[in-house]
Design an enzyme around this catalytic site. Structure first.
Site, PDB file in Angstrom:
ATOM      1  N   LYS A 155       4.007   2.074  15.852  1.00 43.19           N
ATOM      2  CA  LYS A 155       5.105   1.891  14.899  1.00 43.19           C
ATOM      3  C   LYS A 155       5.136   3.020  13.880  1.00 43.19           C
ATOM      4  O   LYS A 155       6.201   3.496  13.506  1.00 43.19           O
ATOM      5  CB  LYS A 155       4.901   0.551  14.194  1.00 43.19           C
ATOM      6  CG  LYS A 155       6.011   0.132  13.256  1.00 43.19           C
ATOM      7  CD  LYS A 155       5.633  -1.191  12.567  1.00 43.19           C
ATOM      8  CE  LYS A 155       6.692  -1.656  11.587  1.00 43.19           C
ATOM      9  NZ  LYS A 155       6.191  -2.730  10.722  1.00 43.19           N
ATOM     10  N   GLN A 156       3.990   3.382  13.397  1.00 41.59           N
ATOM     11  CA  GLN A 156       3.913   4.455  12.407  1.00 41.59           C
ATOM     12  C   GLN A 156       2.529   5.070  12.510  1.00 41.59           C
ATOM     13  O   GLN A 156       1.631   4.489  13.112  1.00 41.59           O
ATOM     14  CB  GLN A 156       4.147   3.919  11.004  1.00 41.59           C
ATOM     15  CG  GLN A 156       3.013   3.047  10.469  1.00 41.59           C
ATOM     16  CD  GLN A 156       3.297   2.525   9.067  1.00 41.59           C
ATOM     17  OE1 GLN A 156       3.925   1.493   8.914  1.00 41.59           O
ATOM     18  NE2 GLN A 156       2.835   3.241   8.067  1.00 41.59           N
ATOM     19  N   GLU A 171       1.397  -1.579  12.894  1.00 44.56           N
ATOM     20  CA  GLU A 171       1.465  -3.054  12.938  1.00 44.56           C
ATOM     21  C   GLU A 171       1.913  -3.568  14.301  1.00 44.56           C
ATOM     22  O   GLU A 171       2.101  -4.767  14.469  1.00 44.56           O
ATOM     23  CB  GLU A 171       2.392  -3.565  11.836  1.00 44.56           C
ATOM     24  CG  GLU A 171       1.796  -3.374  10.447  1.00 44.56           C
ATOM     25  CD  GLU A 171       2.779  -3.665   9.318  1.00 44.56           C
ATOM     26  OE1 GLU A 171       3.985  -3.459   9.542  1.00 44.56           O
ATOM     27  OE2 GLU A 171       2.340  -4.098   8.245  1.00 44.56           O
ATOM     28  N   TRP A 223       0.830  -1.215   0.000  1.00 44.26           N
ATOM     29  CA  TRP A 223       0.000   0.000   0.000  1.00 44.26           C
ATOM     30  C   TRP A 223       0.856   1.253   0.000  1.00 44.26           C
ATOM     31  O   TRP A 223       0.365   2.355  -0.245  1.00 44.26           O
ATOM     32  CB  TRP A 223      -1.005  -0.016   1.151  1.00 44.26           C
ATOM     33  CG  TRP A 223      -0.433   0.203   2.539  1.00 44.26           C
ATOM     34  CD1 TRP A 223       0.411  -0.626   3.203  1.00 44.26           C
ATOM     35  CD2 TRP A 223      -0.690   1.301   3.433  1.00 44.26           C
ATOM     36  NE1 TRP A 223       0.702  -0.111   4.438  1.00 44.26           N
ATOM     37  CE2 TRP A 223       0.041   1.069   4.623  1.00 44.26           C
ATOM     38  CE3 TRP A 223      -1.464   2.452   3.353  1.00 44.26           C
ATOM     39  CZ2 TRP A 223       0.018   1.935   5.719  1.00 44.26           C
ATOM     40  CZ3 TRP A 223      -1.486   3.327   4.452  1.00 44.26           C
ATOM     41  CH2 TRP A 223      -0.741   3.063   5.613  1.00 44.26           C
ATOM     42  N   ASP A 224       2.153   1.084   0.227  1.00 43.02           N
ATOM     43  CA  ASP A 224       3.103   2.185   0.120  1.00 43.02           C
ATOM     44  C   ASP A 224       2.917   2.963  -1.182  1.00 43.02           C
ATOM     45  O   ASP A 224       3.044   4.188  -1.213  1.00 43.02           O
ATOM     46  CB  ASP A 224       4.541   1.644   0.124  1.00 43.02           C
ATOM     47  CG  ASP A 224       4.871   0.811   1.353  1.00 43.02           C
ATOM     48  OD1 ASP A 224       3.947   0.232   1.935  1.00 43.02           O
ATOM     49  OD2 ASP A 224       6.051   0.724   1.701  1.00 43.02           O
TER      50      ASP A 224
END
Lengths: 764, 764
Positions: free
Chosen positions: A602-603, A490, A358-359
């Site tokens: 994480k992000q 994640e 999906w990046d």
């Protein structure tokens, strides 16, 4: 993090001094690519030290047997591997009968690598003393032609420093290569044919199972003191998967000799007869000659930089960082071919087998959209359109959905899912949202609506159907919920009602619904054929709206924030700054259960929603959420700092924005995560571009117009970038006092600066 | 489910007719074992059809490389494998120069298998016509001596039916065996030595890595018309890991001949010199002779049945079911050796590598406690005590706990964790609770408190420390929560506040605390040395109590039930009865995410808490919870029906209780889960025993006395069972009219029937 290993420079990546421990990292950082092929910075000559060999061909993959301890229904049968391709760069060298090997030389001096990003070539030079006492100077230049994209060139030049020297050049092509990450010690390449014609050689091999046929070729010319000696091989060794020539040269002390090797790949995706194609391309390259090919290369990169360069004044490291990111993105994906996509490691490593995450939609499309012709972004959208059938199959056969619901894979090479952790493969379903968002974003930026009736609408319908089925009604909440998901963060698995996922699910349904209405009004015949094809009824549309109109979003009254997921506030909420440094990075130091039950992010997750749907929230809301979530964020994903940098800039937290910018732009150069030897983080590099253009520049597109809210880190004196906005090229120059616009072409353009309209006239 | 394949019989398991498709299933069902070794019902002679070869030695395992797609920190380095042991049963047979192979015979008639549970032997007989036209009758009896537990016996008898027949018996021992589930095609056995002495042969091999040394032996005697011919081998084939003899015999039409093969294993866990030990045990067996060994076997099983038999009148299938369960439990674990434990598949298959699960404490101990000397249950507890250090190591090194917190492994052979799914290994931590509960249960049943000061208290402290650290304080709830767990219902992963887990966590802390107080009063010197050893302070005890005194339990006011976990009511709550049959079993039909977000329950979870802690809740509460959860329960674990049967009986839902009983008792015989070919479900067999004794019989121990609430399914006319209660043997006979007790020994015993005291006098 290692801040001294790469020298600061505006245009080049430079390493000085030979350090065997850095070889694998440098092999990543000095990688070259041209969109069609790529090459880690492996030595041409034999090297017995630690190395990670990697040659890559775009679109060539291998479906390795899925490796898993405990099989779960719905796992894919295979795991796609980015394949290490046959070696075309190899040139064994014998110096007075000793094999040149930097690992065994008695001395290596003046070792230097330079990746010249401006001109698109990679140089390596050194002086070596062999065990037999011979001293030589070596200079190698290598580049992969941007125009002739099946061809790479090596010029390998040796100077005899201390005595008359016999040199044997032994160039080869070799399909007997393996992957570092092979699971079952399986072989991936089946040799088919080896052929030699004069100074050229061809090894043809095909991948097992996928049957991509590749001819790996070379054409050698030997020079003595810059004169082509028209030397033929003195010896030829032919195996089933390798061919190697020997060329003998003797030069006097002080003289030099070189081998020019033209090499590369022709592949069956593009040619019926790959050997003939290789012969043709060699002829073309020989006709141009080395100097012209190099000139073409410099010219090609000059054009790329002309449009996509970002300049930063007063901060060499920041300048080097952004150029490295832009350079790598252009090396990885040229946008010419809608069968290709952007692998997370590009052509710099094997990790994250599969090319598409999906990046692409969430991070990469904005960069390509603004620095290339809009066809490039459209090709990236078309890639997903072409894989819609497989996304529907994936949802149906692997996960039990019905009625044309589409779930795009988490990782793919050809549209099939090839990742196999249930918590990711089956649950990280928000990826589906990014694919719909990219369609919206493409239209918003380019103004090209035609994509939606032509292709996009079918994708949007498949995605909306997925979300409709994936939600369920909670009688307890009297609202629709989405259970058992993994969000962008994640470090949480199988959570209920991840805000980001629920939000984008609702948005996808509403957006699909709106586009159905719009297409029905504006493109009635497209509408009719699509509705017939996908068998969509009004009743189904009404059902969708029931879900999107009554979606549950977890919210804390106490903190005034949407919760990342149900139960988030039950965690032991210690901010990252109070976490002992010895515990970082948590994904290396902690067991998975500890990571999961911690509050650490994480992000960007909730904040990713605030990034995509910025207009849906006030700046005060953004600030509240940023201040709540960022302190728990460990940024252990390469995709994390860029979004936070953009939001910090918007919130006038410029120091934080700058820190995040450096982290995203120099992630690989400074090796923050101590893993650059596995390859570079390519997709996050597009996030770096966003950090400057959307973050500091504050660029947005609203109502078909460009908006800016220019800011500048105090560390910089100025910066510039260019935007291709609907075929008008706008240059933006920002310093501490002013923002300047200049416009190519003949038409004027109204932009908004801090919401004030500014009419920009073309530079005539 | 296949209800016709095994013939109903009170004492035997019988298969009639040869069906190649049933061979693997029958190999499981007709398995034999004696606690020290086990053998699937593989044919002695060559068989080229589908088969699953399995010979097993208790305690012998192999640490196979951990196989996992995506490594998570904290995963164990290896995965223990139940090892397929060298083959001692093999006898190739040549009939008039043709190899006997039921897969290639032109006809196989009157094929019959019988596993005689009463006497402990397995018979197979058939008549075969070979391709060369020879017709023979074959009868084979095999048993593994219960007394001489390193020895198995085979009597293989052949009758010449239609012509004079030349027979070549080719018995062998063979260490060149492999596992069906080998991950990396690694070999597990390293051959060391092959030796022959007369009619005996010895193959010594050791397991790689674990270095268990095993001598596999055989001793053959050849009979013609029942007379020992004292025949020596006509040929001997010796390899590095196999030795095979040939014996030639010619018999006239109508005559018969047989080979008696004594075989088995001597292992380095028990002997310094395994070959000498094998020679000794062969001598012992030969001295007894076949008839005496068989008589001993019948006698040994007679003693077992004397104590552990349950009789059921009026329902042959139910009778056969319970005896099959009791038989298998006694074949699997004798309780003599505290180094051993009870593998989920016993000696009937490889699956679930590792011998010890929480099954032992939660399901098996009650059976062994009530039908054996209490030392057997104490040995099972001691097994865990001996592994406490490793449980502490596991918690510390793999999961980051401190201060002596112990987490027992999910699966183990030697105390080390060897399972590698994060959602199980790291999160199914309730197993720790069952280990503490077993200590409580042992004391409650046997009255033997000495185990606690001697060994149990240290285990309880380690476990309490784990729970104390594993909970965290939720400021949101103002209570302690336990996040990120998997409960007994493995169809949920990474949930928050699983009621069962939170409940047993609180109980463990409180129980450990109470036992510390009690030991300090009653065993002050033990207390002192333990407290010093584990460095336990009063302050730490106070901290524990803060957690256990303020634990959060999810509860629904609306339904008046504790919730299986936070968020359970958000699910789409469709009961199992409304689920389409085509969707069952869901673990085979659905992808894992669908299983997880469904409300369906694999095995008792909240109800497991109500089973363990029955006294903490009213019958009305039990009924409310049973009525709420059972309708969502798919019983796709072998451990599910027994607990539900017990609770249904208690709630007077006798039809349901009977259905669950049949399902648990005939799970393998009727192959409900279509997987019996992989082996039988041994640990759930103890649950079957509980279904009768605790379910229908209503047996409980309260305040040091036996209580009963006798019930009887309408399908039965009566049933009986025996209980060894603190060395008094009580027989209970229940029919529709009355309950009769009879008591061995000389002391009277007061029991309670439906809460009324009954004085039982001994049968004098």
């Amino acid at each position: 993090m290692n801040q001294d290993y790469i020298k600061a420079d505006n245009w080049s990546i430079i390493e000085e001094g030979f350090d065997a421990e850095s070889v694998k990292s440098s092999e990543s950082l000095f990688s070259i690519g041209n969109g069609a092929m790529g090459q880690r910075a492996n030595f041409e000559e034999n090297y017995t030290g630690k190395t990670f060999q990697g040659s890559y061909i775009a679109g060539i993959y291998y479906p390795d047997k899925t490796k898993v301890g405990w099989w779960k229904n719905g796992y894919p049968k295979y795991f796609a591997k980015v394949l290490n391709a046959p070696n075309w760069i190899g040139i064994d060298i014998e110096i007075n009968d000793e094999i040149l090997d930097l690992n065994t030389c008695t001395e290596v001096k003046n070792f230097r690598r330079e990746l010249n990003m401006k001109e698109g070539w990679y140089n390596r030079s050194f002086e070596a003393t062999l065990q037999n006492g011979t001293e030589i100077g070596v200079t190698i230049r290598r580049f992969l032609c941007m125009n002739l994209d099946e061809v790479g060139i090596i010029n390998y030049e040796i100077t005899a420093l201390n005595k008359d020297t016999k040199i044997v050049y032994k160039p080869y092509v070799d399909a007997g290569v393996t992957n570092e990450d092979a699971n079952w010690e399986e072989k991936f390449w089946e040799p088919l044919d080896v052929k030699r014609t004069g100074n050229a050689a061809f090894v043809t091999a095909q991948t097992f199972k996928t049957h991509f046929k590749v001819t790996t070729f070379m054409q050698n010319s030997i020079f003595v003191n810059d004169k082509n000696g028209n030397i033929s091989p003195s010896n030829i060794k032919t195996g089933t998967d390798k061919i190697q020539f020997s060329y003998d040269v003797i030069i006097a002390k002080g003289q030099k000799s070189s081998i020019q090797k033209i090499g590369g790949y022709t592949v069956s995706m593009n040619h019926e007869n790959t050997v003939t194609a290789a012969e043709t391309v060699i002829k073309e390259a020989l006709a141009k000659g080395y100097d012209q090919l190099l000139a073409d290369q410099i010219e090609a990169w000059s054009k790329i930089w002309e449009m996509s360069d970002i300049t930063i004044e007063g901060d060499v490291k920041a300048q080097q960082g952004i150029r490295f990111n832009i350079f790598q993105l252009n090396q990885t994906y040229s946008g010419k071919d809608s069968r290709l996509n952007i692998g997370p490691k590009g052509f710099t490593g094997e990790k994250y087998g599969g090319s598409t995450y999906w990046d692409t939609e969430a991070y990469c499309i904005p960069f390509y959209m603004a620095t290339k012709d809009q066809q490039v972004a459209r090709n990236l959208l078309t890639y997903r359109y072409n894989q819609l059938d497989k996304a529907i199959e994936n949802a149906k056969d692997n996960l039990g959905f019905t009625n044309g619901a589409a779930l795009y894979p988490m990782v793919t090479m050809n549209g099939e899912e090839c990742h196999n952790e249930w918590e990711i493969t089956h649950e990280e379903i928000h990826r589906n949202g990014a694919i719909a968002f990219a369609i919206f974003n493409y239209h918003r930026f380019t103004g090209d609506y035609s994509y939606i009736p032509e292709k996009g609408l079918e994708v949007l319908i498949g995605i909306a159907r997925f979300w409709y089925q994936r939600a369920n009604f909670s009688t307890e909440k009297n609202q629709y919920v989405i259970l058992g998901v993994t969000g962008p963060n994640e470090y949480e698995n199988n959570v209920n009602n991840n805000f980001y996922t629920n939000y984008i699910a609702k948005w996808c349904i509403d957006y699909a619904h709106e586009q159905i209405q719009k297409v029905s009004l504006e493109y009635p015949s497209d509408h009719k054929s699509i509705i017939e094809k996908v068998q969509l009824s009004d009743a189904e549309l009404q059902d969708w709206k029931k879900v999107s109109g009554n979606m549950y979003f977890p919210f804390s009254e106490k903190y005034g924030v949407y919760l990342q997921q149900d139960g988030f506030l039950d965690k032991h909420l210690v901010p990252v700054k109070d976490l002992d440094k010895s515990q970082r990075p948590i994904n290396q130091k902690w067991s998975w259960d500890r990571v999961l039950r911690s509050p650490y992010i994480k992000q960007a997750d909730t904040l990713q929603g605030f990034y995509f749907f910025e207009d849906h929230f006030t700046t005060e809301q953004l600030e509240k959420h940023f201040d709540f979530y960022e302190p728990f964020t460990v940024h252990e994903s390469s995709l994390s700092p860029c979004v936070h940098s953009i939001q910090a800039a918007k919130l006038d937290k410029m120091d934080l924005a700058y820190t995040f910018y450096l982290r995203t732009s120099r992630l690989d150069l400074d090796d923050y995560n101590k893993e650059v030897e596995e390859g570079c983080h390519i997709t996050s590099m597009a996030g770096t571009w966003m950090s400057i253009v959307e973050g500091f520049g504050g660029m947005r597109v609203k109502n078909d117009a460009l908006h800016f809210s220019p800011k500048i880190p105090k560390e910089w004196t100025g910066y510039t970038f260019k935007i291709n906005f609907r075929n008008q090229i706008l240059k933006v120059e920002i310093n501490h006092n002013e923002t300047k616009f200049s416009l190519e072409g003949t038409q004027e353009l109204t932009v908004f600066v801090n919401e004030d309209a500014v009419l920009v006239k073309p530079n005539l």
